[in-house]
Design a protein around this motif. Structure first.
Motif, mmCIF file in Angstrom:
data_model
loop_
_atom_site.group_PDB
_atom_site.id
_atom_site.type_symbol
_atom_site.label_atom_id
_atom_site.label_comp_id
_atom_site.label_asym_id
_atom_site.label_seq_id
_atom_site.Cartn_x
_atom_site.Cartn_y
_atom_site.Cartn_z
ATOM 1 N N ARG A 1 -7.959 3.633 -3.832
ATOM 2 C CA ARG A 1 -8.397 4.653 -2.882
ATOM 3 C C ARG A 1 -8.797 5.961 -3.572
ATOM 4 O O ARG A 1 -9.603 6.732 -3.032
ATOM 5 C CB ARG A 1 -7.304 4.928 -1.856
ATOM 6 N N GLY B 1 -2.471 -5.173 -1.222
ATOM 7 C CA GLY B 1 -2.060 -3.836 -0.826
ATOM 8 C C GLY B 1 -1.974 -2.895 -2.009
ATOM 9 O O GLY B 1 -2.397 -1.730 -1.936
ATOM 10 N N ASN B 2 -1.423 -3.375 -3.124
ATOM 11 C CA ASN B 2 -1.365 -2.554 -4.340
ATOM 12 C C ASN B 2 -2.760 -2.188 -4.823
ATOM 13 O O ASN B 2 -3.009 -1.049 -5.252
ATOM 14 C CB ASN B 2 -0.624 -3.306 -5.447
ATOM 15 N N PHE C 1 0.830 -1.209 0.000
ATOM 16 C CA PHE C 1 0.000 0.000 0.000
ATOM 17 C C PHE C 1 0.865 1.260 0.000
ATOM 18 O O PHE C 1 0.540 2.252 -0.655
ATOM 19 C CB PHE C 1 -0.911 -0.010 1.224
ATOM 20 N N VAL D 1 -5.573 -1.925 -3.076
ATOM 21 C CA VAL D 1 -6.193 -0.935 -2.193
ATOM 22 C C VAL D 1 -5.575 0.432 -2.412
ATOM 23 O O VAL D 1 -6.284 1.459 -2.433
ATOM 24 C CB VAL D 1 -6.052 -1.372 -0.721
ATOM 25 N N ALA D 2 -4.270 0.481 -2.612
ATOM 26 C CA ALA D 2 -3.602 1.769 -2.848
ATOM 27 C C ALA D 2 -4.073 2.407 -4.148
ATOM 28 O O ALA D 2 -4.303 3.622 -4.210
ATOM 29 C CB ALA D 2 -2.086 1.564 -2.879
#
Length: 290
Positions: free
Chosen positions: A246, A239-240, A226, A242-243
């Motif tokens: 966003r 994590g990628n 993230f 979600v980043a």
């Protein structure tokens, strides 16, 4: 060992395992869920689309029969990326847990039994624990670059002190037991004392710590990705995702919801499995539950 003895040994272990599952069906449920996750991770390349190919003409498409989890801002299939992200999380979590367990276990065994080693090595572990794990992982990733191997090493290094201190505390209490003193009196060598007499008696808390470390490693990997310090952008990671999602969360919440839900689900299942295994394998707790 003859075949008959080997067969009898593993048959008894299988019966013991069935008895554990009979007293705690939650373990069986957690194992089945984890097996489903592993199967999904293994079959992801064969049951999903290419997670890297972008189709701008269908960007931010809502979930439907063609794209079960919708598409992201680049037109990539969220379902495919989520399934491939499962592979990344399992590889990082398993690799970091195994590496941290092996190193921390050996450090804890030797430090707990040999006082001179304990005075030196555990001070290093205390210094390492003084640094927040996520900050240590970010610093290491900044130095060595983004890759799955570096993520595993960075996360495991942050978890080694926890294993070392846990094992050390168990060894300190076990080395005063009569059977350990008897083994010393008859001239048993140190490696045999550590791995034959002490190690089997610390399995229950070690398994609980491993489950916690596995779940923590999965979360650490998501946090690093993230923040842009984890796996490379071309490798699908929760994590990628979600980043990247966003920025479009209010118009396309599915981009964050599905990977976030899978992350939470995996962490909860791992923690439940570790807690129930500890309760079942620890004779004192198992006796109280019965």
């Amino acid at each position: 060992m003859s075949f008959s003895r080997w067969h009898k040994k593993w048959r008894n272990r299988f019966k013991s395992t069935l008895q554990y599952l009979r007293y705690n069906p939650m373990i069986l449920c957690c194992v089945l869920f984890l097996l489903c996750v592993v199967v999904i991770a293994l079959l992801a390349p064969y049951i999903t689309k290419d997670p890297i190919i972008a189709s701008p003409q269908i960007r931010l498409r809502s979930p439907g029969h063609e794209n079960w989890f919708g598409t992201d801002s680049f037109g990539r299939d969220v379902f495919a990326r989520t399934m491939h992200g499962t592979r990344t999380s399992l590889i990082v979590g398993l690799g970091a847990t195994i590496l941290a367990t092996i190193i921390g276990l050996n450090i804890g065994l030797v430090s707990g039994y040999i006082r001179i080693v304990d005075a030196i090595v555990m001070r290093l572990m205390d210094a390492l624990m003084a640094i927040p794990g996520i900050l240590l992982a970010i610093a290491l990733m900044t130095l060595f670059g983004a890759s799955i191997i570096n993520v595993i090493i960075a996360i495991s290094l942050a978890q080694i002190p926890g294993f070392a201190r846990l094992v050390r505390s168990m060894v300190l209490s076990l080395r005063e037991q009569p059977y350990i003193e008897a083994a010393v009196c008859i001239g048993t060598k140190l490696p045999k004392i550590l791995f034959r007499h002490i190690l089997p008696n610390i399995f229950a808390p070690l398994i609980a710590q491993m489950s916690y470390a596995f779940a923590a490693a999965v979360i650490f990997e998501a946090i690093l990705s993230f923040l842009g310090a984890g796996t490379p952008p071309e490798i699908p990671s929760w994590g990628n995702m979600v980043a990247e999602g966003r920025l479009t969360f209010f118009i396309a919440p599915w981009v964050i919801f599905f990977p976030g839900a899978y992350l939470a689900f995996l962490v909860i299942i791992i923690n439940l499995l570790g807690d129930n295994l500890r309760d079942t394998l620890d004779p004192r707790i198992a006796k109280e539950l019965k």
